[in-house]
Design an enzyme around this catalytic site. Structure first.
Site, PDB file in Angstrom:
ATOM      1  N   HIS A 184       6.471 -11.927   5.736  1.00 44.70           N
ATOM      2  CA  HIS A 184       6.269 -11.435   4.372  1.00 44.70           C
ATOM      3  C   HIS A 184       7.604 -11.141   3.711  1.00 44.70           C
ATOM      4  CE1 HIS A 184       5.916  -8.127   7.289  1.00 44.70           C
ATOM      5  NE2 HIS A 184       6.532  -7.362   6.409  1.00 44.70           N
ATOM      6  N   ILE A 224       0.824  -1.212   0.000  1.00 45.19           N
ATOM      7  CA  ILE A 224       0.000   0.000   0.000  1.00 45.19           C
ATOM      8  C   ILE A 224       0.862   1.268   0.000  1.00 45.19           C
ATOM      9  CG2 ILE A 224      -0.277   0.336   2.506  1.00 45.19           C
ATOM     10  CD1 ILE A 224      -3.330   0.543   1.980  1.00 45.19           C
TER      11      ILE A 224
HETATM   12  P1  5GP Z   1       7.154  -4.531   7.385  1.00 45.92           P
HETATM   13  O1  5GP Z   1       7.436  -3.120   7.775  1.00 45.92           O
HETATM   14  O2  5GP Z   1       6.406  -5.283   8.471  1.00 45.92           O
HETATM   15  O3  5GP Z   1       8.359  -5.296   6.886  1.00 45.92           O
HETATM   16  O4  5GP Z   1       6.222  -4.447   6.116  1.00 45.92           O
HETATM   17  C1  5GP Z   1       4.843  -4.284   6.198  1.00 45.92           C
HETATM   18  C2  5GP Z   1       4.404  -3.718   4.886  1.00 45.92           C
HETATM   19  O5  5GP Z   1       3.001  -3.840   4.796  1.00 45.92           O
HETATM   20  C3  5GP Z   1       4.729  -2.231   4.709  1.00 45.92           C
HETATM   21  O6  5GP Z   1       5.565  -2.072   3.565  1.00 45.92           O
HETATM   22  C4  5GP Z   1       3.367  -1.579   4.561  1.00 45.92           C
HETATM   23  O7  5GP Z   1       3.358  -0.526   3.609  1.00 45.92           O
HETATM   24  C5  5GP Z   1       2.492  -2.720   4.122  1.00 45.92           C
HETATM   25  N1  5GP Z   1       1.114  -2.605   4.534  1.00 45.92           N
HETATM   26  C6  5GP Z   1       0.648  -2.258   5.775  1.00 45.92           C
HETATM   27  N2  5GP Z   1      -0.689  -2.273   5.797  1.00 45.92           N
HETATM   28  C7  5GP Z   1      -1.099  -2.638   4.547  1.00 45.92           C
HETATM   29  C8  5GP Z   1      -2.394  -2.830   3.968  1.00 45.92           C
HETATM   30  O8  5GP Z   1      -3.435  -2.695   4.577  1.00 45.92           O
HETATM   31  N3  5GP Z   1      -2.412  -3.203   2.649  1.00 45.92           N
HETATM   32  C9  5GP Z   1      -1.264  -3.395   1.923  1.00 45.92           C
HETATM   33  N4  5GP Z   1      -1.400  -3.746   0.641  1.00 45.92           N
HETATM   34  N5  5GP Z   1      -0.038  -3.226   2.449  1.00 45.92           N
HETATM   35  C10 5GP Z   1       0.049  -2.850   3.750  1.00 45.92           C
END
Ligand code: 5GP
Ligand code: ZN
Length: 116
Positions: free
Chosen positions: A102, A33
């Site tokens: 992820h 997103i």
């Molecule tokens: P992290 O920071 O945990 O490695 O990555 C989480 C990712 O999830 C971030 O890049 C963030 O932009 C993405 N993200 C968070 N909430 C959502 C959502 O509701 N939808 C989508 N498509 N991505 C999300």
């Protein structure tokens, strides 16, 4: 069954909308997103695993499927120069915000090393 209160489990279940890129029996992929590159896709196991730290030996096929899906998606997207980066953040200092494992697939621009 998804983990209660897990954002990505809800995305897999379709309870929260996403722009799906790929799905098979064990993997789901969708556009981030808040893209950090022209192509920024999240590739996740359908099984709820909180992070790299929580991978068990029995998850090896699932993790392999995530990696194989990442490669297939990158090739299918014909990303710039065949170049892409796959990142797993584990823990708050590494920037992990969502506690469902992820892979970030990032492509379409030059990448710096070391990463920030
Ligand atoms: P992290 O920071 O945990 O490695 O990555 C989480 C990712 O999830 C971030 O890049 C963030 O932009 C993405 N993200 C968070 N909430 C959502 C959502 O509701 N939808 C989508 N498509 N991505 C999300
Ligand atoms: Zn989950």
């Amino acid at each position: 069954m998804g983990e209660q209160n897990c954002l990505f489990c809800k995305i897999i279940a379709g309870e929260i909308p996403s722009n799906k890129v790929y799905e098979d029996d064990s993997v789901f992929a969708f556009y981030d997103i808040t893209p950090q590159a022209p192509e920024h896709i999240l590739i996740i196991p359908k099984k709820h695993i909180s992070g790299v730290d929580q991978i068990e030996a029995e998850d090896s096929e699932t993790i392999s499927a995530v990696m194989y899906a990442a490669k297939k998606i990158a090739q299918e997207k014909k990303v710039r120069d065949g170049s892409y980066r796959i990142v797993f953040n584990n823990g708050p200092l590494a920037g992990q915000a969502v506690l469902h494992l992820h892979a970030h697939l990032l492509a379409g621009r030059p990448m710096k090393w070391p990463p920030g």
